[in-house]
Motif scaffolding. Structure first.
Motif, PDB file in Angstrom:
ATOM      1  N   ALA A 113       1.018  -1.115  -0.109  1.00 17.62           N
ATOM      2  CA  ALA A 113       0.061   0.075  -0.292  1.00 17.62           C
ATOM      3  C   ALA A 113       0.924   1.076  -0.076  1.00 17.62           C
ATOM      4  CB  ALA A 113      -0.888   0.015   1.140  1.00 17.62           C
ATOM      5  N   VAL A 114       0.317   2.213  -0.528  1.00 15.43           N
ATOM      6  CA  VAL A 114       1.299   3.327  -0.803  1.00 15.43           C
ATOM      7  C   VAL A 114       0.388   4.617  -0.093  1.00 15.43           C
ATOM      8  CG1 VAL A 114       2.254   5.207  -2.252  1.00 15.43           C
ATOM      9  CG2 VAL A 114       2.178   2.929  -3.024  1.00 15.43           C
ATOM     10  N   PHE A 115       0.939   5.248   0.713  1.00 13.64           N
ATOM     11  CA  PHE A 115       0.493   6.274   1.571  1.00 13.64           C
ATOM     12  C   PHE A 115       1.230   7.598   1.041  1.00 13.64           C
ATOM     13  CE2 PHE A 115       0.225   2.592   3.811  1.00 13.64           C
ATOM     14  CZ  PHE A 115      -0.957   2.490   4.389  1.00 13.64           C
ATOM     15  N   VAL A 116       0.177   8.677   0.452  1.00 11.15           N
ATOM     16  CA  VAL A 116       0.873  10.015  -0.403  1.00 11.15           C
ATOM     17  C   VAL A 116       0.786  11.186   0.387  1.00 11.15           C
ATOM     18  CG1 VAL A 116       0.591  11.041  -2.347  1.00 11.15           C
ATOM     19  CG2 VAL A 116       0.020   8.527  -2.228  1.00 11.15           C
ATOM     20  N   GLY A 117       1.888  11.425   0.884  1.00  4.22           N
ATOM     21  CA  GLY A 117       1.931  12.993   1.486  1.00  4.22           C
ATOM     22  C   GLY A 117       2.030  12.964   3.046  1.00  4.22           C
ATOM     23  N   PRO A 118       2.090  14.027   3.911  1.00  8.81           N
ATOM     24  CA  PRO A 118       2.381  14.017   5.070  1.00  8.81           C
ATOM     25  C   PRO A 118       1.060  13.772   6.013  1.00  8.81           C
ATOM     26  CG  PRO A 118       1.984  16.054   4.318  1.00  8.81           C
ATOM     27  CD  PRO A 118       2.182  15.525   3.087  1.00  8.81           C
ATOM     28  N   TYR A 119       0.005  13.644   5.513  1.00  8.41           N
ATOM     29  CA  TYR A 119      -1.375  13.390   6.194  1.00  8.41           C
ATOM     30  C   TYR A 119      -1.835  12.114   6.074  1.00  8.41           C
ATOM     31  CZ  TYR A 119      -0.579  18.395   7.232  1.00  8.41           C
ATOM     32  OH  TYR A 119       0.151  19.599   7.626  1.00  8.41           O
ATOM     33  N   ALA A 120      -1.040  11.180   5.442  1.00  5.37           N
ATOM     34  CA  ALA A 120      -1.549   9.980   4.982  1.00  5.37           C
ATOM     35  C   ALA A 120      -0.574   8.798   5.761  1.00  5.37           C
ATOM     36  CB  ALA A 120      -1.808   9.510   3.677  1.00  5.37           C
ATOM     37  N   PRO A 121      -0.443   8.994   7.101  1.00  5.74           N
ATOM     38  CA  PRO A 121       0.758   8.101   7.681  1.00  5.74           C
ATOM     39  C   PRO A 121      -0.009   6.482   7.449  1.00  5.74           C
ATOM     40  CG  PRO A 121      -0.834   9.067   9.380  1.00  5.74           C
ATOM     41  CD  PRO A 121      -1.263   9.597   8.026  1.00  5.74           C
ATOM     42  N   VAL A 122       0.919   5.566   7.824  1.00  5.01           N
ATOM     43  CA  VAL A 122       0.541   4.244   7.765  1.00  5.01           C
ATOM     44  C   VAL A 122      -0.462   3.988   9.012  1.00  5.01           C
ATOM     45  CG1 VAL A 122       1.541   1.881   8.196  1.00  5.01           C
ATOM     46  CG2 VAL A 122       2.821   3.293   6.472  1.00  5.01           C
ATOM     47  N   SER A 123      -0.326   4.497  10.165  1.00  9.62           N
ATOM     48  CA  SER A 123      -1.342   4.521  11.269  1.00  9.62           C
ATOM     49  C   SER A 123      -2.713   4.702  10.443  1.00  9.62           C
ATOM     50  CB  SER A 123      -1.138   5.118  12.381  1.00  9.62           C
ATOM     51  OG  SER A 123       0.546   4.836  12.724  1.00  9.62           O
ATOM     52  N   LEU A 124      -2.811   5.474   9.613  1.00  8.64           N
ATOM     53  CA  LEU A 124      -4.162   5.651   9.114  1.00  8.64           C
ATOM     54  C   LEU A 124      -4.663   4.541   8.601  1.00  8.64           C
ATOM     55  CD1 LEU A 124      -6.559   7.529   8.408  1.00  8.64           C
ATOM     56  CD2 LEU A 124      -5.398   8.266   6.289  1.00  8.64           C
ATOM     57  N   GLY A 125      -3.996   3.886   7.821  1.00  7.97           N
ATOM     58  CA  GLY A 125      -4.126   2.615   7.001  1.00  7.97           C
ATOM     59  C   GLY A 125      -4.375   1.363   7.881  1.00  7.97           C
ATOM     60  N   ASP A 126      -3.520   1.344   9.162  1.00 10.63           N
ATOM     61  CA  ASP A 126      -3.863   0.335  10.055  1.00 10.63           C
ATOM     62  C   ASP A 126      -5.275   0.244  10.796  1.00 10.63           C
ATOM     63  OD1 ASP A 126      -1.277  -0.581   9.759  1.00 10.63           O
ATOM     64  OD2 ASP A 126      -0.492   0.449  11.605  1.00 10.63           O
ATOM     65  N   TYR A 127      -5.919   1.472  10.396  1.00 10.02           N
ATOM     66  CA  TYR A 127      -7.196   1.393  11.422  1.00 10.02           C
ATOM     67  C   TYR A 127      -8.228   1.934  10.536  1.00 10.02           C
ATOM     68  CZ  TYR A 127      -3.948   0.793  15.482  1.00 10.02           C
ATOM     69  OH  TYR A 127      -3.081   0.237  16.287  1.00 10.02           O
ATOM     70  N   ALA A 128      -8.214   3.283   9.963  1.00 11.33           N
ATOM     71  CA  ALA A 128      -9.426   4.056   9.650  1.00 11.33           C
ATOM     72  C   ALA A 128      -9.236   4.696   8.400  1.00 11.33           C
ATOM     73  CB  ALA A 128      -9.798   4.845  10.712  1.00 11.33           C
ATOM     74  N   ALA A 129      -8.550   4.228   7.524  1.00 11.34           N
ATOM     75  CA  ALA A 129      -8.514   4.766   5.952  1.00 11.34           C
ATOM     76  C   ALA A 129      -9.546   4.107   5.208  1.00 11.34           C
ATOM     77  CB  ALA A 129      -6.973   4.674   5.198  1.00 11.34           C
ATOM     78  N   GLY A 130      -9.761   3.023   5.231  1.00 11.57           N
ATOM     79  CA  GLY A 130     -10.677   2.288   4.469  1.00 11.57           C
ATOM     80  C   GLY A 130      -9.863   1.153   3.478  1.00 11.57           C
ATOM     81  N   SER A 131      -8.549   1.282   3.564  1.00 12.72           N
ATOM     82  CA  SER A 131      -7.814   0.332   3.035  1.00 12.72           C
ATOM     83  C   SER A 131      -7.796  -0.859   3.786  1.00 12.72           C
ATOM     84  CB  SER A 131      -6.548   0.868   2.557  1.00 12.72           C
ATOM     85  OG  SER A 131      -5.631   1.638   3.738  1.00 12.72           O
ATOM     86  N   ASN A 132      -7.012  -1.806   3.620  1.00 15.49           N
ATOM     87  CA  ASN A 132      -6.709  -3.094   4.153  1.00 15.49           C
ATOM     88  C   ASN A 132      -5.350  -3.097   4.755  1.00 15.49           C
ATOM     89  OD1 ASN A 132      -6.502  -5.894   5.067  1.00 15.49           O
ATOM     90  ND2 ASN A 132      -8.590  -5.845   4.309  1.00 15.49           N
ATOM     91  N   HIS A 133      -5.159  -3.502   6.084  1.00 14.67           N
ATOM     92  CA  HIS A 133      -3.855  -3.658   6.619  1.00 14.67           C
ATOM     93  C   HIS A 133      -3.129  -4.770   6.634  1.00 14.67           C
ATOM     94  CE1 HIS A 133      -5.171  -4.440  11.043  1.00 14.67           C
ATOM     95  NE2 HIS A 133      -4.827  -5.528  10.419  1.00 14.67           N
ATOM     96  N   VAL A 134      -3.694  -5.991   5.981  1.00 16.08           N
ATOM     97  CA  VAL A 134      -3.299  -7.150   5.632  1.00 16.08           C
ATOM     98  C   VAL A 134      -2.541  -7.188   4.313  1.00 16.08           C
ATOM     99  CG1 VAL A 134      -3.438  -9.709   5.776  1.00 16.08           C
ATOM    100  CG2 VAL A 134      -4.841  -8.456   7.146  1.00 16.08           C
TER     101      VAL A 134
END
Length: 443
Positions: free
Chosen positions: A359-380
């Motif tokens: 997964a690619v997280f773009v820019g300063p306001y898309a940290p991996v932690s967002l993807g871990d919990y609440a971005a809507g993307s999957n963390h597996v």
């Protein structure tokens, strides 16, 4: 003293193989782990529930009374769930569901010739086994990430396994049970590690409650090296999503990046595991210095300081110095990180050129932690460079494509010459005969 080891690739011209070899990487010997867990997997296949209980007592320090978690325990866990955590799980699930519903493949039909069509049907896996770890951290978010895509795909039967906890009477952690109940999962198994994967794959005649457990068709979910090894051993009996290893983050950054953000994000993944990988790729020595200064401030403030220090100082972590964006992109594509953050002047443009990442997280306001919990993307997500050929967990993981071919007589006649010629060329004349006979009958 710097925590991270530096690899300087500036002015160096490397082949693809040399570049891959030069990068930090976790040493994960799945083959050795497979040899270690093979007796456990074979024992569970042979003896079922008794073998799972024996392994749980040996590895988890508890012999669970109930392998199948009673429904009353699921309901009790949900009733006792902190309202704030419940709201967070509901929000996370809603976002993942929204993404998966939009991405779910739909059937598509193509008319190849008049009277001849090929339809691609997408059919859900009937029964799946979802694994949620329970080691250093309790991960109810992994319940969401596994369950929601399966539900959106239309999977009929879901069984979830999570390790028994000594402090919770041999049941999985209450927050895991609550997340299962919240999402409507009623078949939950108190088993962890290789024994859980083996049980999901092979099933058991009797779990000790008078009823058996049917084996599944597909096993998904993250875990340690022994879980990955067990997945390797049961692959073929069942499908698996991937052999996931320790978590990893790579950050591609230039001198526009905020060093405090970069340091915090490196720390966030190091917090998972002493084997976690945190890699910074940059062309800015000034940024590297500032990030090291931030690590010196932020690491001592972290709850899991020693775990983080071990991960950051390990051979799997480090800084890769590059000449510029072009070499930086070459490095991150060779690395194929599970999580890749882009902190550059034109982050979206750079992200569009990434070919290998979970997964690619773009820019300063898309940290991996967002993807871990609440971005809507999957963390597996794929680890260890396997993003070169594998994808993260999604609704597609739980779908199978089936071609449906429908031709009438005229459409078959249009393909007859090509099909019979190829049959003859391959030395399989009966293949061609099966086509010809359909026209000779009417002569």
């Amino acid at each position: 003293m710097p925590i991270l080891t530096t690899v300087d690739l500036r002015t160096r011209t490397l082949t693809a193989a040399e570049l891959t070899a030069a990068l930090p990487r976790a040493e994960l010997d799945v083959e050795a782990a497979a040899a270690a867990v093979r007796p456990v997997v074979e024992d569970v296949k042979e003896r079922g529930a008794a073998a799972v209980r024996d392994a749980s007592e040996r590895f988890d320090g508890i012999r669970p009374e109930h392998l199948r978690v009673p429904q009353a325990e699921l309901e009790r866990a949900l009733a006792g769930l902190d309202p704030a955590i419940r709201a967070a799980l509901e929000e996370s699930a809603a976002r993942v569901r929204r993404v998966d519903e939009a991405h779910r493949r739909t059937d598509a039909s193509v008319q190849v010739v008049p009277g001849g069509t090929v339809t691609q049907r997408w059919v859900p896996v009937r029964r799946v086994g979802l694994y949620v770890p329970g080691g250093r951290a309790v991960l109810p978010s992994s319940v969401v990430m596994n369950v929601v895509p399966a539900q959106v795909a239309g999977v009929e039967q879901i069984v979830l396994a999570s390790p028994p906890q000594k402090e919770h009477g041999g049941l999985p952690h209450p927050t895991i049970l609550a997340a299962c109940a919240l999402l409507g999962v009623t078949e939950v198994i108190a088993a962890g590690g290789a024994q859980a994967i083996a049980l999901l794959a092979h099933g058991a005649e009797d779990l000790g409650d008078g009823s058996g457990l049917e084996g599944v068709d597909l096993v998904t979910g993250p875990g340690n090296v022994y879980v990955a090894a067990a997945k390797r051993l049961v692959r073929g009996t069942v499908g698996i999503d991937a052999e996931a290893g320790p978590t990893e983050i790579a950050i591609l950054a230039d001198d526009t990046a905020d060093p405090a953000y970069v340091a915090a994000d490196l720390i966030s993944q190091a917090e998972h595991d002493p084997l976690a990988a945190s890699v910074l790729v940059t062309d800015s020595e000034a940024l590297l210095t500032a990030v090291e200064e931030q690590l010196a401030v932020q690491v001592p403030q972290a709850m899991h300081e020693q775990r983080i220090r071990t991960a950051l100082a390990g051979p799997q972590s480090g800084v890769v110095l590059v000449d510029g964006l072009e070499q930086g992109l070459a490095v991150v594509n060779a690395y194929g990180a599970e999580h890749l953050e882009i902190h550059t002047a034109d982050a979206a443009s750079a992200a569009a050129r990434v070919t290998n990442a979970g997964a690619v997280f773009v820019g300063p306001y898309a940290p991996v932690s967002l993807g871990d919990y609440a971005a809507g993307s999957n963390h597996v997500l794929p680890t260890g460079g396997s993003s070169r050929y594998d994808s993260g967990l999604s609704v597609q993981t739980f779908l199978r494509g089936i071609h449906v071919v429908q031709y009438d007589r005229e459409a078959l006649a249009s393909a007859r010459t090509a099909a019979t010629a190829l049959a003859d060329a391959e030395g399989l004349p009966s293949h061609g005969r099966a086509i010809d006979i359909r026209f000779e009958k009417d002569c």
